[in-house]
Design an enzyme around this catalytic site. Structure first.
Site, PDB file in Angstrom:
ATOM      1  N   ASP A  76      17.484  28.983 -44.060  1.00  0.00           N
ATOM      2  CA  ASP A  76      16.343  29.847 -43.772  1.00  0.00           C
ATOM      3  C   ASP A  76      16.483  30.468 -42.389  1.00  0.00           C
ATOM      4  O   ASP A  76      15.771  31.414 -42.067  1.00  0.00           O
ATOM      5  CB  ASP A  76      15.031  29.052 -43.848  1.00  0.00           C
ATOM      6  N   PRO A 130      15.092   6.152 -32.182  1.00  0.00           N
ATOM      7  CA  PRO A 130      14.891   5.307 -33.360  1.00  0.00           C
ATOM      8  C   PRO A 130      13.479   4.720 -33.391  1.00  0.00           C
ATOM      9  O   PRO A 130      12.857   4.510 -32.350  1.00  0.00           O
ATOM     10  CB  PRO A 130      15.935   4.205 -33.171  1.00  0.00           C
ATOM     11  N   ARG A 131      12.971   4.496 -34.573  1.00  0.00           N
ATOM     12  CA  ARG A 131      11.671   3.851 -34.750  1.00  0.00           C
ATOM     13  C   ARG A 131      11.555   3.390 -36.189  1.00  0.00           C
ATOM     14  O   ARG A 131      12.440   3.654 -37.013  1.00  0.00           O
ATOM     15  CB  ARG A 131      10.529   4.813 -34.400  1.00  0.00           C
ATOM     16  N   GLY A 190       8.653  25.317 -33.011  1.00  0.00           N
ATOM     17  CA  GLY A 190       9.601  25.338 -31.910  1.00  0.00           C
ATOM     18  C   GLY A 190       9.074  26.150 -30.738  1.00  0.00           C
ATOM     19  O   GLY A 190       8.290  27.090 -30.905  1.00  0.00           O
ATOM     20  N   GLY A 202      10.444  14.644 -37.379  1.00  0.00           N
ATOM     21  CA  GLY A 202       9.133  14.798 -36.779  1.00  0.00           C
ATOM     22  C   GLY A 202       8.119  15.038 -37.877  1.00  0.00           C
ATOM     23  O   GLY A 202       8.281  14.580 -39.013  1.00  0.00           O
ATOM     24  N   HIS A 245      14.208  33.541 -42.677  1.00  0.00           N
ATOM     25  CA  HIS A 245      13.319  32.844 -41.740  1.00  0.00           C
ATOM     26  C   HIS A 245      11.859  32.980 -42.177  1.00  0.00           C
ATOM     27  O   HIS A 245      11.016  33.524 -41.457  1.00  0.00           O
ATOM     28  CB  HIS A 245      13.502  33.366 -40.317  1.00  0.00           C
TER      29      HIS A 245
END
Length: 320
Positions: free
Chosen positions: A255, A175-176, A76, A150, A279
Site C-alpha cells: 500500500d 518485547p512484552r 505516523g 502497535g 496508499h
C-alpha cells in the site's frame, strides 16, 4: 485558553469543539499554495493537513512561534518530525492512534486475501473476457508474522482470528506479553522469518526501521512467502525487494512504496507477483468520525489543561 487552532476539517462540521480558541480552517489545498487562514505566529494548536505532501504540511511550522501542540491525523509522524527543530521547546507532537486501526487493518487483510487467492489475475482475465480458474493458497493454516505490533498491528491480528491461521507471531521495538501471546523484539526477526508464510509490516518509520526489510530480511523469508507493507514505503528497501520479486522467491502486496507516488515507469509496477494499492490504508469512510472524535477529545484536554493523548515526543525534551 486563547489563540488560534488550525483545523484541516471545517470547524463548523465538527460537533463538540470547546469554546475559547479561534478555529481556523486550513487543509493545505491547491498543492500547498492555499493562503494561510491567519498568522502562523498566533497558532497554538496545529492539526496537520491529512494526506498532503510533507512539504505542504510543514510549510507554516517555522513561523509558529506560539504553537504548543502539533497533532497529526496520521498514525505516523515522520513527515513532520524534521520541522520540529524550528519550533520552541515544550511543543507536544501527537499522532492519530485510534483513528486508522480499523481501515488499515481492513486493507491489510484485503491485500493478503487478494494476493493469496489470485484476485489480480482474475481481474485481468475479466478485462479480457476469459474464464481462467486455478489453484491458490488459502489464508487458513498459514503462519503470519506481524512486524510492528502497535495498535494497528493488534487490529490486524483481531481480523486474522476468524481466518483459522495456524499461528501469529508478533514483533515490536520492545518485547512484552499480551493476552494473545508474546511480542518479540526486532532482534528475533532472523529466527521468525523462515517460518512465516505471510509477513505483514505495520511498523512506524524511524531511523531503526528505515530499510528494515532489506536483502537479508528478504533472504530469510521462506520461498513463496508474501510480504505485505501497510507501514511506510522506506521501511522496505525497494531495490532489494525488486531483486527478490524478479527471482520469484517471494510475492508482495504494497500500500506504500519508496518512492511515492510511484512513477509510471517504475519497475515495481510490472514486477512479477506484486499487488500495489496507492496508499489508501486510512482513506475510508471510517476516517472522518474517528478523526473528529480525536480532535474534540484532544482540544477539550488542551483547553482544560489536562494531559493530552497520543503524545509521541516533546520538543526540547531529553532524547527528542
Amino acid at each position: 485558553m486563547t489563540g488560534d487552532v488550525w483545523l484541516p476539517i471545517p470547524p463548523d462540521e465538527i460537533e463538540g469543539l470547546p469554546k475559547g480558541p479561534d478555529y481556523l480552517f486550513w487543509d493545505g489545498g491547491d498543492d500547498g499554495a492555499q493562503e494561510f487562514p491567519g498568522d502562523p505566529a498566533d497558532c497554538v494548536f496545529y492539526v496537520v493537513p491529512y494526506m498532503r505532501p510533507a512539504e505542504v504540511c510543514v510549510r507554516p511550522m517555522p513561523r509558529m512561534s506560539s504553537v504548543r501542540v502539533v497533532q497529526t491525523l496520521s498514525a505516523g509522524t515522520d513527515h513532520v518530525e524534521p520541522a520540529l527543530a524550528d519550533l520552541p521547546a515544550g511543543v507536544r507532537l501527537c499522532n492519530a492512534r485510534g483513528v486508522h486501526e480499523a481501515s488499515t487493518a481492513e486493507l491489510a487483510l484485503t491485500l493478503v486475501l487478494a494476493s493469496l487467492r489470485g484476485v489480480p489475475e482474475f481481474v485481468r482475465a475479466q478485462d479480457r473476457g476469459l474464464w481462467r480458474g486455478g489453484f491458490h493458497p488459502a489464508l487458513a493454516d498459514r503462519n503470519v508474522l506481524i512486524v510492528g505490533y502497535g495498535s494497528i498491528g493488534a487490529a490486524i491480528e483481531d481480523r486474522l482470528v476468524p481466518f483459522e491461521v495456524a499461528r501469529v507471531a508478533r514483533v515490536a521495538r520492545s518485547p512484552r506479553t499480551t493476552a494473545r501471546g508474546p511480542v518479540h523484539p526486532i532482534a528475533d526477526l532472523p529466527s521468525l522469518l523462515p517460518d512465516a508464510d505471510v509477513v505483514i509490516v505495520s511498523t512506524p518509520l524511524t531511523e531503526d526501521t528505515r530499510a528494515l526489510v532489506n536483502a537479508d530480511f528478504l533472504a530469510r523469508m521462506k520461498d513463496g512467502a508474501l510480504l505485505v507493507n501497510v507501514a511506510r514505503g522506506p521501511v522496505v528497501d525497494t531495490e532489494a525487494l525488486l531483486a527478490a520479486l524478479e527471482g520469484g522467491r517471494v510475492t508482495a502486496a504494497l500500500d506504500v512504496t519508496d518512492p511515492e507516488p510511484l512513477p509510471a515507469d517504475h519497475p515495481l509496477w510490472t514486477a512479477p507477483g506484486v499487488l500495489i494499492s496507492p496508499h489508501v490504508g486510512g482513506a475510508t469512510s471510517a476516517f472522518l468520525p474517528r478523526a473528529e472524535r480525536l480532535l474534540v477529545n484532544q482540544l477539550h484536554r488542551f483547553v482544560n489543561r489536562e494531559p493530552l493523548a497520543n503524545v509521541i515526543l516533546t520538543t526540547g525534551a531529553k532524547g527528542a
